[in-house]
Design a protein around this motif. Structure first.
Motif, PDB file in Angstrom:
ATOM      1  N   TRP A  89      21.269  17.953 -86.944  1.00  7.01           N
ATOM      2  CA  TRP A  89      20.697  17.930 -88.082  1.00  7.01           C
ATOM      3  C   TRP A  89      21.216  16.616 -88.950  1.00  7.01           C
ATOM      4  CZ3 TRP A  89      22.724  18.051 -93.144  1.00  7.01           C
ATOM      5  CH2 TRP A  89      21.562  18.137 -94.233  1.00  7.01           C
ATOM      6  N   LYS A  93      18.937  13.534 -90.562  1.00 10.18           N
ATOM      7  CA  LYS A  93      19.039  13.378 -92.073  1.00 10.18           C
ATOM      8  C   LYS A  93      19.649  12.156 -92.420  1.00 10.18           C
ATOM      9  CE  LYS A  93      16.106  17.021 -92.474  1.00 10.18           C
ATOM     10  NZ  LYS A  93      14.681  16.701 -92.751  1.00 10.18           N
ATOM     11  N   LEU A  97      21.118  10.867 -96.333  1.00 12.38           N
ATOM     12  CA  LEU A  97      22.141  12.105 -96.720  1.00 12.38           C
ATOM     13  C   LEU A  97      23.352  11.758 -97.917  1.00 12.38           C
ATOM     14  CD1 LEU A  97      22.744  14.682 -95.264  1.00 12.38           C
ATOM     15  CD2 LEU A  97      24.670  13.491 -93.876  1.00 12.38           C
ATOM     16  N   ASP A 115      19.716  16.189 -98.151  1.00 16.14           N
ATOM     17  CA  ASP A 115      18.932  15.172 -97.554  1.00 16.14           C
ATOM     18  C   ASP A 115      18.142  14.501 -98.751  1.00 16.14           C
ATOM     19  OD1 ASP A 115      17.151  17.156 -97.943  1.00 16.14           O
ATOM     20  OD2 ASP A 115      16.300  16.968 -96.059  1.00 16.14           O
ATOM     21  N   CYS A 116      18.007  15.110 -99.784  1.00 14.67           N
ATOM     22  CA  CYS A 116      17.201  14.555-101.018  1.00 14.67           C
ATOM     23  C   CYS A 116      18.086  14.741-102.287  1.00 14.67           C
ATOM     24  CB  CYS A 116      16.006  15.242-100.983  1.00 14.67           C
ATOM     25  SG  CYS A 116      14.880  14.359-102.198  1.00 14.67           S
ATOM     26  N   SER A 121      15.259  19.753-102.080  1.00  9.57           N
ATOM     27  CA  SER A 121      15.954  19.087-100.674  1.00  9.57           C
ATOM     28  C   SER A 121      16.271  20.232 -99.646  1.00  9.57           C
ATOM     29  CB  SER A 121      17.304  18.557-101.015  1.00  9.57           C
ATOM     30  OG  SER A 121      18.098  19.441-101.737  1.00  9.57           O
TER      31      SER A 121
END
Length: 556
Positions: A89, A93, A97, A115-116, A121
């Motif tokens: 993962w 990402k 990240l 990731d956002c 996220s």
């Protein structure tokens, strides 16, 4: 060993394979690793540090969100993943990240991989269980027992002269006492000892204000600071030795005694024996109150007549302007416009302007008439004038009323706040003795919007300030009324002038028109030209007398 890709900042921006060897947890102490990080953000390319955190993580949870039919993101069921799934993962990402470390007392408690930066996220959360250090005897605080002070070595002679009947709690910082509570000495000491055991020694004290009622009827006001050194009132009073004790002496009067004292002219029979101040007797027939003030009532009536005459004249002018405006307006048919370009345009515009101006003058004259009428109606009713020969007697009456109201409010508050009377008894006393109405008595007991029963403290303070101000003015007027009137003469710039007092005014009379410089001196000292007296005049006050004396040398 696992294969992963890292984003290198190169011109081609190509992904290249990297090799990462995660740290094994057996090679590092868990607490040392968790203590080595600080709260905040962690660089996403710090793979050795990430691997160290993974090695001591208790749980690795993947938290994802998905959009529902209502176009809102909802959290999915969290999923526990292993280290291999995490790195997969992580590589996927990596570009977007962000890593956040949460710590408490310098120890990492949670690490979030997001990731956002927004609320929708997908996150991986690492949680940790901190290993507690072994508790040793060195970490245990030893609590020493609290030993309360006793009566050994204390002189108890002071208590022999104070046979205590009971103790009234005024207020206390201790939860063991209630405001207004009545206790015996034994009951009070037992409660204060419990409070002293809780407070201990050198850690503050519980302030308690009390009234000590003695067997002979006297009341002692005292403050007991409860702690281990002074755990009981007995010990506290013995230490005081009677030096810090204030005996409250409250003379008691019956209503008949109070009424007799008031009829005899005493200001406050409840507090002192001072009578109403008498004015300084007038021994000189040439004093200001006899010579300068004249007939005050006749002066007031004459001024009222002048104001009423001016008001009537202004009212007539208002009516005249109104009729003029109305007659011109009636000449124009309703809705008739101004005929632009017609020979009547100029006259029509002049008529319109005159209608508007006359109506404005009518309104202004009407307001002036109303102002003069109000001024004439209130003449002589706004306070006590300094040039009134009866000003001293009026101030005496005002002072007596203020002081009577002050004592009445204090007596009412004493009754209302008494803890030994029922509300019905209080109302009866307020009505029969203090002469309050039934409505006033009930309102005083109910309290105001802040819950203050009786008369608020600011009411007594303001009334007391009015008493002081009235006394001060009474003293000033006594001095001013008993002075000799001002009288002088001189010459300036070829003009003779004379100074005299008449009809409550200080007057300067010149045998010609003074220069602008002289007029400015008069104006700057409060004098105005009076066409009725044909002189420069100012009302007689203490300030006016002082200013005139200071100005005389400038006119010579």
């Amino acid at each position: 060993m696992t294969n992963s890709t890292a984003n290198h900042s190169t011109i081609t921006n190509q992904l290249k394979a990297t090799k990462v060897s995660p740290l094994e947890s057996k090679d590092s102490n868990k607490n040392e690793i968790l203590n080595s990080f600080k709260a905040g953000k962690l660089r996403k390319n710090a793979k050795h540090k990430i691997a160290a955190l993974l090695s001591v993580a208790t749980c690795i949870t993947l938290q994802t969100q998905s959009m529902g039919l209502d176009d809102c993101f909802d959290y999915n069921e969290p999923k526990v993943i292993d280290i291999v799934e995490f790195w997969a993962w992580y590589e996927q990402k990596y570009n977007n990240l962000d890593i956040y470390i949460n710590a408490y007392d310098g120890v990492v408690t949670q690490v979030t991989f997001s990731d956002c930066p927004y609320h929708f996220s997908n996150d991986v959360v690492l949680t940790f269980d901190v290993i507690d250090e072994t508790v040793t005897n060195e970490n245990i605080d030893v609590i020493e027992p609290i030993i309360l002070a006793d009566l050994s070595g204390i002189n108890m002679d002071v208590l022999d002269d104070m046979p205590i009947k009971n103790i009234e709690i005024i207020w206390s910082e201790s939860n063991y006492f209630t405001d207004g509570e009545i206790l015996t000495l034994e009951q009070y000491d037992s409660k204060s000892m419990i409070e002293a055991l809780e407070i201990g020694r050198g850690k503050g004290y519980a302030k308690t204000k009390i009234n000590i009622h003695l067997a002979n009827g006297e009341v002692i006001e005292h403050r007991h600071d409860i702690d281990a050194d002074y755990p009981t009132l007995t010990i506290d009073l013995a230490h005081c030795g009677g030096k810090a004790i204030q005996i409250i002496v409250k003379p008691l009067f019956t209503y008949e005694q109070v009424k007799q004292a008031l009829d005899a002219g005493y200001v406050s029979p409840l507090n002192h024996d001072g009578k109403q101040p008498e004015p300084t007797p007038t021994n000189d027939k040439n004093c200001r109150s006899v010579v300068s003030f004249g007939d005050y009532k006749d002066r007031i009536e004459s001024k009222r007549e002048r104001l009423e005459s001016r008001a009537e004249k202004a009212s007539q002018q208002s009516n005249s302007y109104y009729l003029s405006s109305k007659n011109l307006a009636d000449m124009i048919p309703f809705g008739q416009p101004i005929l632009v370009g017609h020979h009547s345009e100029g006259k029509a515009r002049r008529h319109a302007d005159k209608i508007f101006n006359d109506m404005g003058k009518s309104v202004a004259a009407g307001k002036k008439a109303e102002y003069l009428e109000n001024k004439a109606a209130n003449l002589g009713k706004n306070g006590i004038a300094s040039d009134d020969p009866e000003a001293i007697q009026k101030l005496k009456s005002k002072l007596a009323a203020l002081e009577s109201a002050q004592e009445k409010m204090k007596a009412a508050n004493k009754v209302i706040k008494s803890k030994h009377m029922t509300n019905s008894d209080k109302i009866e006393y307020l009505i029969t003795t203090l002469k309050f109405s039934d409505k006033q008595a009930n309102e005083l007991l109910e309290g105001d919007f802040c819950g203050r029963v009786g008369f608020a403290s600011y009411t007594l303070t303001n009334n007391n300030a009015n008493i002081r101000q009235t006394k001060q003015r009474l003293e000033e007027l006594e001095v001013m009324h008993n002075q000799e009137p001002l009288s002088d003469s001189g010459e300036i710039e070829g003009l003779s002038w004379s100074l005299y007092e008449e009809d409550g005014r200080i007057k300067f009379s010149f045998d010609g028109k003074p220069s602008e410089a002289v007029r400015n001196v008069l104006k700057s000292n409060g004098f105005k030209w009076s066409r009725y007296s044909m002189a420069w005049v100012r009302k007689i006050t203490a300030n006016a007398v002082f200013s005139t004396k200071r100005m005389i040398p400038d006119l010579k």
